[in-house]
Design a protein around this motif. Structure first.
Motif, mmCIF file in Angstrom:
data_model
loop_
_atom_site.group_PDB
_atom_site.id
_atom_site.type_symbol
_atom_site.label_atom_id
_atom_site.label_comp_id
_atom_site.label_asym_id
_atom_site.label_seq_id
_atom_site.Cartn_x
_atom_site.Cartn_y
_atom_site.Cartn_z
ATOM 1 N N PRO A 14 27.099 45.479 65.125
ATOM 2 C CA PRO A 14 27.641 44.151 64.817
ATOM 3 C C PRO A 14 27.919 44.003 63.325
ATOM 4 O O PRO A 14 27.146 44.453 62.477
ATOM 5 C CB PRO A 14 26.517 43.215 65.276
ATOM 6 C CG PRO A 14 25.837 43.965 66.372
ATOM 7 C CD PRO A 14 25.865 45.406 65.940
ATOM 8 N N GLY A 15 29.040 43.376 63.029
ATOM 9 C CA GLY A 15 29.461 43.223 61.639
ATOM 10 C C GLY A 15 30.455 44.272 61.195
ATOM 11 O O GLY A 15 31.048 44.154 60.117
ATOM 12 N N SER A 16 30.671 45.311 62.020
ATOM 13 C CA SER A 16 31.649 46.342 61.676
ATOM 14 C C SER A 16 33.065 45.791 61.785
ATOM 15 O O SER A 16 33.347 44.918 62.603
ATOM 16 C CB SER A 16 31.528 47.533 62.626
ATOM 17 O OG SER A 16 30.227 48.063 62.635
ATOM 18 N N VAL A 17 33.942 46.328 60.978
ATOM 19 C CA VAL A 17 35.375 46.046 61.099
ATOM 20 C C VAL A 17 36.088 47.365 61.323
ATOM 21 O O VAL A 17 35.490 48.442 61.242
ATOM 22 C CB VAL A 17 35.925 45.344 59.844
ATOM 23 C CG1 VAL A 17 35.312 43.960 59.689
ATOM 24 C CG2 VAL A 17 35.692 46.184 58.590
ATOM 25 N N LEU A 18 37.368 47.302 61.628
ATOM 26 C CA LEU A 18 38.120 48.519 61.884
ATOM 27 C C LEU A 18 38.215 49.381 60.628
ATOM 28 O O LEU A 18 38.442 48.881 59.520
ATOM 29 C CB LEU A 18 39.519 48.177 62.387
ATOM 30 C CG LEU A 18 39.598 47.603 63.803
ATOM 31 C CD1 LEU A 18 41.012 47.098 64.089
ATOM 32 C CD2 LEU A 18 39.178 48.626 64.846
ATOM 33 N N HIS A 19 38.031 50.669 60.821
ATOM 34 C CA HIS A 19 38.257 51.644 59.754
ATOM 35 C C HIS A 19 39.767 51.838 59.623
ATOM 36 O O HIS A 19 40.459 52.060 60.616
ATOM 37 C CB HIS A 19 37.572 52.967 60.119
ATOM 38 C CG HIS A 19 37.852 54.087 59.170
ATOM 39 N ND1 HIS A 19 37.406 54.094 57.865
ATOM 40 C CD2 HIS A 19 38.553 55.250 59.336
ATOM 41 C CE1 HIS A 19 37.792 55.200 57.272
ATOM 42 N NE2 HIS A 19 38.488 55.917 58.137
ATOM 43 N N ARG A 20 40.286 51.740 58.425
ATOM 44 C CA ARG A 20 41.741 51.772 58.233
ATOM 45 C C ARG A 20 42.148 52.884 57.274
ATOM 46 O O ARG A 20 41.423 53.228 56.337
ATOM 47 C CB ARG A 20 42.251 50.422 57.712
ATOM 48 C CG ARG A 20 42.035 49.280 58.708
ATOM 49 C CD ARG A 20 42.559 47.957 58.192
ATOM 50 N NE ARG A 20 42.250 46.887 59.135
ATOM 51 C CZ ARG A 20 43.021 46.527 60.152
ATOM 52 N NH1 ARG A 20 44.173 47.154 60.346
ATOM 53 N NH2 ARG A 20 42.661 45.547 60.960
ATOM 54 N N GLY A 21 43.347 53.403 57.522
ATOM 55 C CA GLY A 21 43.914 54.394 56.631
ATOM 56 C C GLY A 21 44.621 53.745 55.464
ATOM 57 O O GLY A 21 44.644 52.516 55.311
#
Length: 663
Positions: free
Chosen positions: A305-312
Motif C-alpha cells: 500500500p502506498g506504491s505508485v506505478l514505476h515509470r520510464g
C-alpha cells in the motif's frame, strides 16, 4: 473487521489532522487568486473548474494540450505541504465525468431556473441559464445543476454542474452562465474581470489581454450556438482528456504483461483445498485458495500500500525490474460442478474489502443455483489493507495517486487470475479443480464472466474494458464516478471527517474532489465508459434509493455506455422526475430477451433519495436497499442468463422489478 480497523485508523487520522490544522491556517483561508490563477474568478484559484486556462499547448498529445498546474496551484491541505502536480499534469485534458464548479455570490438556482436533477431535459432548453457546448460538433450537452448543499458559508457556496452523460474523450467544451438571479429575482451582473474580457478588444499591455485572447474561441463557439455576451455572467472552456490519456496507463501495463506471458498460463500455486460435507455447506462443495504470479509495475518491490506505478523516462508505466506481485485468490466451487462442469467467473468485492467476500451468502447462492465457480482476489489499491493510505490521502493529496495506480495493478492481478482459470495449462491442471475421477470442474468452452457489487461494480467496468478474456460483466449496485458519488454516499461519512479537518472550506473541498477524480479516472470505470460497450456487454443492476451508491451516478453511467433500461421501471408516481430516466433508451418487457448492455432497477420500497448532493442518512430514508438485488433469486437468474448467453431476459413479467428488503 473492516469497521473496527476503520474506526481505529480514523481516530488516529483525525488526531493527526487536528494537530496539523492550527499550524497552517493561512493555507486554508479564503482569499483571492494568486499568480497563475484564472483572473476571471478572483474568489478562489482553480475556479471555474475544469478550465483550459490551466492547460498549455502540447503537440505531442492527442488533444494538442496538456494540463499544466503550477507548483503552487493545487490547494494544500491543513498540513500545509504543497501538492506536487506531476500526476495531474500527465493528462492531456480533464475528466470526462468532471463536475463543473463555479462561484456565483448570491445565486438562487430556483429563481434562475437552472435544470435540477429531476428535470435534466430543461438543460437543453433554448433559454437555459447554463449552456454547455461541444465546440467540435456544436452539440448542446445535458446536465443538472445544483448549489452545494454541504456549504456552511453562503458566501462560499459552489454552483455544481454535473454532466448527465460523460463528455466525449478529447473534445473541447464551452460553458456559459447567463441571466443568473438572486433570491429576490434580481439579475446578477457579470463580475468585472469577465465583463472586461467579453467586451471590446483589450490593448496588448492590459492585465487581461492574455485571458481575452485565450477565451476568444470559446466565446465564438457560444455565439454560433446563439449565446451572446449580453446577459452572460461568466464563460470559459475546457478540454476533456483523450482516450489514450485516460486509459493508457492500464492498457500499457496490460499489454506489456500479456506480451511477456505469451501463450502460456500465468504461474500459480494452490495453497489450500477444503472439501465440505453437505451438512457443513449445502451449496459449496470445495473452497480453493492459492496465488497467481503477476509482473509488478509498482515502484516498490511487492507493491505494498502506498506504491505508485514505476515509470520510464517517457512517463509510461514500466515493470519494476525483477518485481512480481503475488495475487492471493479464493475460489468457491458449487456442488453442481461435480455433476456438470461449472461456469468460471471473477467476483469483485465491495468498498475497501477483501477476496473473502466471494464466500458471502449471495455469491454462494448464485454459484449453487446457476452452476458458477466464483474466484476473487483482493482489489489492491481499494482493498482493506489500503485503508490507511486512503485516509492519509484525504489529509495529504500527495498520497492520492497511490489509490488509482495501485488499483491498476490490482486489475492486472485479476486479469491474470482470469487467464489462469480458463487456460488449458492453468488452474484446471491442478487436482483442486477436478473431481476424484480427474474430470474438470470448470467448463472452459465459453470464456469467463465477471460479477461485482458496489465497489466491484464501480471499478468493474474498467476491468471488463481492459480484459482480453471477459466479454460480459454484471455491475451490481454500480455507478460512476467517485467525484460525484462521495457527497451522496453514507459510506463516505467517516472519511468526510478527515476531509473536513484537512479542507474546512467547503468550496475548496469541491475542487479537491474533482482534482482527485482526474487521477482516479485511470483506476475506475469513468475513464473507460465512453468505449466500454464497443466490444463488451454489461448488465447494470441498480437498487432504487441506494444509500451507498447514488442512483444519479448509475443513470450517468447508463447514458454514457448506451445501456438500455428494462421496463417497466418503477410504479407510477414513484419517481420525482419530470421524465423518469431521461435520456436512457428503453427495452419494453415484451421485447426481451435483448442482446446488448442493459440496466435493471430493483425497487425494495425505500424512499426516494435526496435530490441534493447529500447522502440518504437518517430514519427518514428507511431501509438501505444496497444488498437487495444480489439477494433476489430473480436478479440472480437474470445475471446468470446474461453471463452465460449474452441475453437479458424478462424475470419480472409486466411489472417493475422488486427485491425483498434484506437485513
Amino acid at each position: 473487521m473492516l469497521h473496527r480497523l476503520l474506526r481505529g485508523l480514523l481516530a488516529a487520522a483525525l488526531a493527526a489532522a487536528a494537530l496539523l490544522a492550527p499550524d497552517a491556517p493561512a493555507a486554508e483561508a479564503a482569499g483571492p487568486s494568486g499568480p497563475g490563477c484564472d483572473p476571471l474568478a478572483p474568489a478562489e484559484c482553480l475556479l471555474p473548474f475544469p478550465n483550459d486556462w490551466y492547460t498549455r499547448p502540447d503537440p505531442a498529445t492527442d488533444t494538442g494540450r496538456r494540463v499544466s498546474f503550477g507548483a503552487a496551484t493545487l490547494p494544500p491541505a491543513a498540513a500545509g505541504r504543497p501538492v506536487d502536480p506531476t500526476a495531474w499534469n500527465r493528462s492531456d485534458g480533464f475528466s470526462p465525468g468532471s463536475t463543473l464548479i463555479a462561484h456565483v455570490p448570491g445565486l438562487d438556482p430556483a429563481a434562475t431556473g437552472t435544470a435540477p436533477l429531476t428535470d435534466i431535459g430543461r438543460s437543453l432548453a433554448p433559454d437555459a441559464p447554463v449552456v454547455l457546448i461541444d465546440t467540435r460538433t456544436g452539440e448542446r450537452w445535458p446536465y443538472w445543476a445544483e448549489a452545494d448543499a454541504n456549504a456552511t458559508d453562503p458566501a462560499r457556496r459552489a454552483l455544481l454542474i454535473h454532466p448527465a452523460r460523460n463528455f466525449r474523450d478529447g473534445h473541447r467544451y464551452a460553458v456559459a452562465l447567463r441571466h443568473l438571479k438572486d433570491g429576490a429575482g434580481r439579475t446578477i451582473p457579470a463580475a468585472e474581470p469577465f465583463a472586461a474580457v467579453a467586451g471590446r478588444p483589450l490593448p496588448a499591455g492590459h492585465p487581461l489581454y492574455a485571458r481575452q485572447r485565450q477565451l476568444r474561441p470559446a466565446l465564438k463557439a457560444l455565439h454560433r450556438a446563439g449565446v451572446g455576451s449580453e446577459g452572460t455572467y461568466l464563460a470559459w472552456d475546457f478540454t476533456v482528456a483523450s482516450t489514450r490519456s485516460l486509459t493508457g496507463d492500464l492498457f500499457t501495463v496490460r499489454d506489456d504483461a500479456f506480451r511477456r506471458l505469451g501463450d502460456r498460463s500465468p504461474a500459480f500455486a494452490v495453497t489450500g483445498v477444503t472439501d465440505f460435507t453437505a451438512e457443513q455447506a449445502p451449496r459449496i462443495a470445495r473452497e480453493v485458495t492459492g496465488r497467481i504470479s503477476v509482473p509488478g509495475y509498482l515502484d516498490l518491490p511487492g507493491g505494498p500500500p502506498g506504491s505508485v506505478l514505476h515509470r520510464g523516462h517517457d512517463g509510461l508505466p514500466r515493470r519494476l525490474p525483477g518485481s512480481s506481485q503475488l495475487a492471493e485468490f479464493r475460489c468457491e466451487i458449487p456442488r453442481s460442478a461435480f455433476r456438470t462442469p461449472s461456469h468460471p467467473a471473477l467476483y469483485g468485492h465491495g468498498l475497501l474489502g477483501r477476496r473473502s467476500e466471494v464466500g458471502a451468502g449471495n455469491v454462494k447462492a448464485m454459484a449453487a443455483e446457476h452452476n458458477f465457480t466464483f474466484c476473487a482476489t483482493d482489489w489492491i489499491g481499494m482493498a482493506e489493507e489500503d485503508v490507511p493510505v486512503v485516509l492519509g490521502a484525504l489529509a495529504d493529496p500527495n498520497l492520492f495517486p497511490a489509490v488509482p495506480e495501485r488499483s491498476e495493478q490490482g486489475m492486472l492481478n485479476a486479469l491474470f487470475l482470469a487467464r489462469a482459470l480458463i487456460h488449458a495449462d492453468g488452474l484446471t491442471t491442478d487436482a483442486a479443480f477436478r473431481d476424484a475421477d480427474g474430470r474438470l470442474l470448470l467448463d472452459l468452452r465459453h470464456g469467463i464472466g465477471y460479477d461485482g457489487n458496489s465497489q466491484g461494480g464501480i471499478l468493474g467496468g474498467a476491468l471488463v474494458a481492459a480484459s482480453p478474456d471477459i466479454r460480459r460483466g454484471v455491475l451490481g449496485v454500480t455507478g460512476m464516478n467517485y467525484g460525484l458519488l462521495l457527497n451522496r454516499s453514507v459510506d463516505f461519512a467517516p472519511f468526510q471527517q478527515v476531509l473536513d479537518l484537512s479542507y474546512p472550506d467547503k468550496l475548496r473541498q469541491q475542487i479537491v474532489l474533482q482534482l482527485f477524480q482526474m487521477v482516479w479516472d485511470r483506476g475506475e470505470t469513468n475513464a473507460y465508459a465512453n468505449h466500454l460497450t464497443d466490444r463488451h456487454q454489461v448488465l447494470m443492476h441498480i437498487a432504487y434509493g441506494d444509500h451507498q451508491v447514488a442512483n444519479a451516478a448509475a443513470d450517468v453511467e447508463a447514458r454514457t455506455i448506451g445501456a438500455r433500461l428494462i421496463t417497466p421501471v418503477l410504479a407510477p408516481g414513484r419517481s420525482p422526475d419530470t421524465v423518469p430516466y431521461w435520456g436512457i433508451r428503453t427495452v419494453a418487457s415484451g421485447r426481451l430477451p435483448y442482446r446488448g448492455s442493459a440496466m435493471t432497477v430493483w425497487d425494495s420500497g425505500t424512499p426516494t433519495p435526496p435530490l441534493t448532493n447529500t447522502p440518504p442518512a437518517g430514519p427518514v430514508y428507511g431501509h438501505d436497499p444496497h444488498s437487495d438485488p444480489r439477494n433476489s433469486p430473480a436478479a440472480r437468474q437474470q445475471k446468470a442468463t446474461f453471463l452465460t448467453t449474452g441475453r437479458v431476459i424478462n424475470v419480472c413479467g409486466n411489472t417493475p422489478c422488486t427485491a425483498a428488503p434484506t437485513s
